[in-house]
Enzyme design. Structure first.
Site, mmCIF file in Angstrom:
data_model
loop_
_atom_site.group_PDB
_atom_site.id
_atom_site.type_symbol
_atom_site.label_atom_id
_atom_site.label_comp_id
_atom_site.label_asym_id
_atom_site.label_seq_id
_atom_site.Cartn_x
_atom_site.Cartn_y
_atom_site.Cartn_z
ATOM 1 N N LYS A 1 36.700 44.118 -19.005
ATOM 2 C CA LYS A 1 37.212 45.420 -19.431
ATOM 3 C C LYS A 1 37.256 46.348 -18.218
ATOM 4 O O LYS A 1 36.349 46.340 -17.385
ATOM 5 C CB LYS A 1 36.309 46.024 -20.518
ATOM 6 C CG LYS A 1 36.232 45.147 -21.757
ATOM 7 C CD LYS A 1 35.519 45.826 -22.916
ATOM 8 C CE LYS A 1 34.069 46.175 -22.641
ATOM 9 N NZ LYS A 1 33.241 45.018 -22.233
ATOM 10 N N HIS B 1 32.363 54.187 -25.036
ATOM 11 C CA HIS B 1 31.036 54.788 -24.894
ATOM 12 C C HIS B 1 31.093 56.243 -25.314
ATOM 13 O O HIS B 1 30.142 56.986 -25.140
ATOM 14 C CB HIS B 1 30.546 54.706 -23.449
ATOM 15 C CG HIS B 1 30.771 53.387 -22.818
ATOM 16 N ND1 HIS B 1 31.941 53.064 -22.192
ATOM 17 C CD2 HIS B 1 29.985 52.295 -22.763
ATOM 18 C CE1 HIS B 1 31.855 51.819 -21.765
ATOM 19 N NE2 HIS B 1 30.697 51.326 -22.103
ATOM 20 N N HIS C 1 28.189 47.238 -28.088
ATOM 21 C CA HIS C 1 29.563 47.122 -28.591
ATOM 22 C C HIS C 1 29.699 45.970 -29.586
ATOM 23 O O HIS C 1 30.805 45.498 -29.841
ATOM 24 C CB HIS C 1 30.538 46.900 -27.439
ATOM 25 C CG HIS C 1 30.466 47.939 -26.376
ATOM 26 N ND1 HIS C 1 30.640 49.272 -26.647
ATOM 27 C CD2 HIS C 1 30.209 47.855 -25.047
ATOM 28 C CE1 HIS C 1 30.509 49.965 -25.521
ATOM 29 N NE2 HIS C 1 30.233 49.127 -24.548
#
Lengths: 214, 333
Positions: B105, B219, B57
């Site tokens: 997260k 994702h 990420h």
């Protein structure tokens, strides 16, 4: 007939082998409804467990050995399956205390505590399309087998058979926990990789018991 | 699969090593357990801020370690949360005696591993408070699911929390700012094509040439629907409508508008997205007082973008504007 530390070490050896053999298949199941790394993560974790077991401390008990599995998985697997499976082994280990030999009731206590640990961490229940769908039928079958006087190996065989069925039963379900829950109806028709790997671990437990009971 | 890698097993270690070499003025890399911390170490009496999660990420999270933002970042394997050990090590390393905030997260793996790490750090005598980011409107938040995901809005939460820590707020106050930032932030994303996880060697999911996935997570996990490719403006409308309805945002609000590239979409397309999003906000009387466009929370080389809208008050604006000096966000200093 009872099980001792040699059962745990055989169980671990068998699990290492079966996880390695099924690495790609588990990741493929995960790719269908998750992110495709379940086999990879478990293989990394059990490879680390094997390294620890090659130098198992003197005086280890089934409980202390399983605690070593737990801490190793928690510190190497990552994702959700690391803490979930790690907690299962940890709670199972605690249920055994420092007993050197396990009878059928001790095996049931181990499996029940392991399942309760997964429920505690993951807050999932039967039908959520998670590893609980393998663990809970396994605990129920083990409990029934022990009540009818089965040997520890037969208790584990009953648990493994039920877990296999439980893993298959996740296919028609909508996932309600973890990453697969974002798929909604699209998870239907796919087997939960966590339930599948849990069933492999329980099959290894049964085979190890059958081998060590001779 | 064509990738500039040596070995799928060493992707994260080598990438983080390179990051440390490239930004030696800002960060120090601990190779084992793996984490990235500010070059200056912990500041006595100042709240530490640790974030982390799966790799893939970038620049999230290591790119935001530095003055005015994170104290440390913990990269896990690609798309897999880190284990508790490196999180604990990072937490202990950045504690300046005022406690540590974990910004997490909302993904099951991240939450479970950070939760375990917080317990362990607490046992070592470091007070940890955790704030869960769940800005994604694409998925339902209910007791029967894992709940909303934490996606691009994490950058906003990390920035304002970092600024609050930098100005000397105590741990509860920093956590309160982070919680407030999360509560006013909404995001939704779209994928045009999946990225390729190095160890898998093939795309995480397959979209036909004319298909797009609305409401993806970072994702590529789906959230809403798969539809036929449309002009950019129409796709933006599909993303921003649910965002504005959710909080809800209303005429007169001041907001941060953040268009985030997922790694495989060029800036030229991101600005087309920004243009339409800004038009829609203007039509509704919502004032864009701060903006951000670029690749900040990516999904390897996934093609796609997310749009984030955060409602700003005077405090959040001041914290957003406060000086920041990190590898990937830098102003005022």
């Amino acid at each position: 007939m009872t099980l001792d530390l040699s059962w745990v070490t055989t169980w671990v050896d068998d699990t290492v082998a079966v996880v390695s053999d099924n690495r790609l298949r588990l990741s493929e199941l995960d790719r269908e409804i998750g992110d495709g790394d379940h086999g990879e993560n478990l293989d990394r974790g059990f490879a680390a467990v094997k390294a620890k077991f090659d130098a198992l401390p003197e005086g280890s008990t089934p409980g202390s050995a399983l605690k070593l599995v737990a801490t190793t998985l928690i510190s190497t697997v990552g994702g959700a399956s690391g803490p979930l499976l790690g907690t299962a082994y940890l709670k199972g280990a605690q249920a055994l205390g420092d007993a050197a030999e396990l009878d059928a009731d001790a095996v049931v206590a181990l499996l029940t505590a392991a399942r309760d640990g997964v429920v505690l961490r993951g807050k999932a229940e039967v039908g959520d399309k998670t590893m609980i769908d393998a663990w809970t039928p396994a605990v129920d079958a083990a409990t029934a087998a022990a009540a009818s006087g089965a040997s520890p190996a037969a208790v584990l065989r009953a648990a493994a058979d039920a877990a296999v069925e439980g893993a298959a039963s996740t296919e028609p379900l909508v996932a309600r926990k973890g990453r697969a829950s974002y798929l909604g109806d699209r998870a239907v028709g796919h087997r939960d990789p966590g339930a599948e790997s849990s069933s492999l671990i329980l099959i290894a437990a049964a085979e190890a018991a059958e081998a060590t009971e001779g | 699969m064509k990738k500039l890698i040596n070995d799928p097993k060493t992707v994260v270690d080598e990438s983080v090593e390179g990051f440390g070499l490239a930004h030696a003025d800002l960060v120090r890399v601990s190779p084992d357990p793996l984490f990235v911390a500010r070059a200056g170490g912990a500041t006595t009496g100042r709240v530490g801020i640790v974030s982390g999660g799966g790799s893939g990420h970038e620049p999230l999270h290591a790119g935001f370690v530095g003055h005015g933002m994170l104290s440390a970042a913990v990269p896990g394997p690609v798309f897999t949360s880190p284990t508790p050990d490196p999180i604990v090590a990072a937490t202990l390393a950045v504690d300046g005696g005022a406690g540590v905030l974990h910004i997490v997260k909302n993904y099951t793996g991240d939450v479970l591993n950070f939760e375990t790490a917080a317990d362990l750090a607490d046992a070592e005598g470091v007070r940890v408070v955790s704030v869960i980011v769940d800005d994604d409107v694409a998925v339902k938040d209910s007791l029967f699911t894992a709940g909303r995901r934490g996606v691009a809005g994490t950058v906003f939460v990390e920035k304002v929390a970092g600024a609050a820590a930098e100005r000397g707020d105590d741990l509860d106050a920093v956590a309160a700012v982070a919680t407030k930032a999360n509560s006013v932030t909404r995001t939704m994303g779209v994928a045009l094509q999946a990225g390729i996880v190095p160890h898998a060697g093939e795309p995480s999911f397959v979209l036909a040439d004319d298909e797009i996935e609305i409401g993806i997570g970072i994702h590529g996990e789906p959230g809403r629907e798969r539809v036929t490719l449309e002009p950019a403006d129409r796709i933006v409308d599909r993303l921003i409508g649910p965002i504005l309805d959710d909080l809800p945002f209303s005429s007169g609000d001041q907001v941060l508008l953040f268009v985030n590239g997922m790694g495989g979409t060029p800036l030229v397309e991101q600005y087309i997205v920004y243009r339409r999003a800004a038009q829609v906000l203007a039509e509704k009387g919502i004032e864009v007082s701060r903006s951000l466009v670029g690749n900040y929370v990516t999904s390897l080389e996934m093609q796609g973008v997310s749009i984030t809208v955060a409602k700003l008050d005077a405090e959040l604006t001041e914290l957003w504007d406060a000086p920041v000096e990190t590898a990937s966000l830098r102003w005022g200093r």
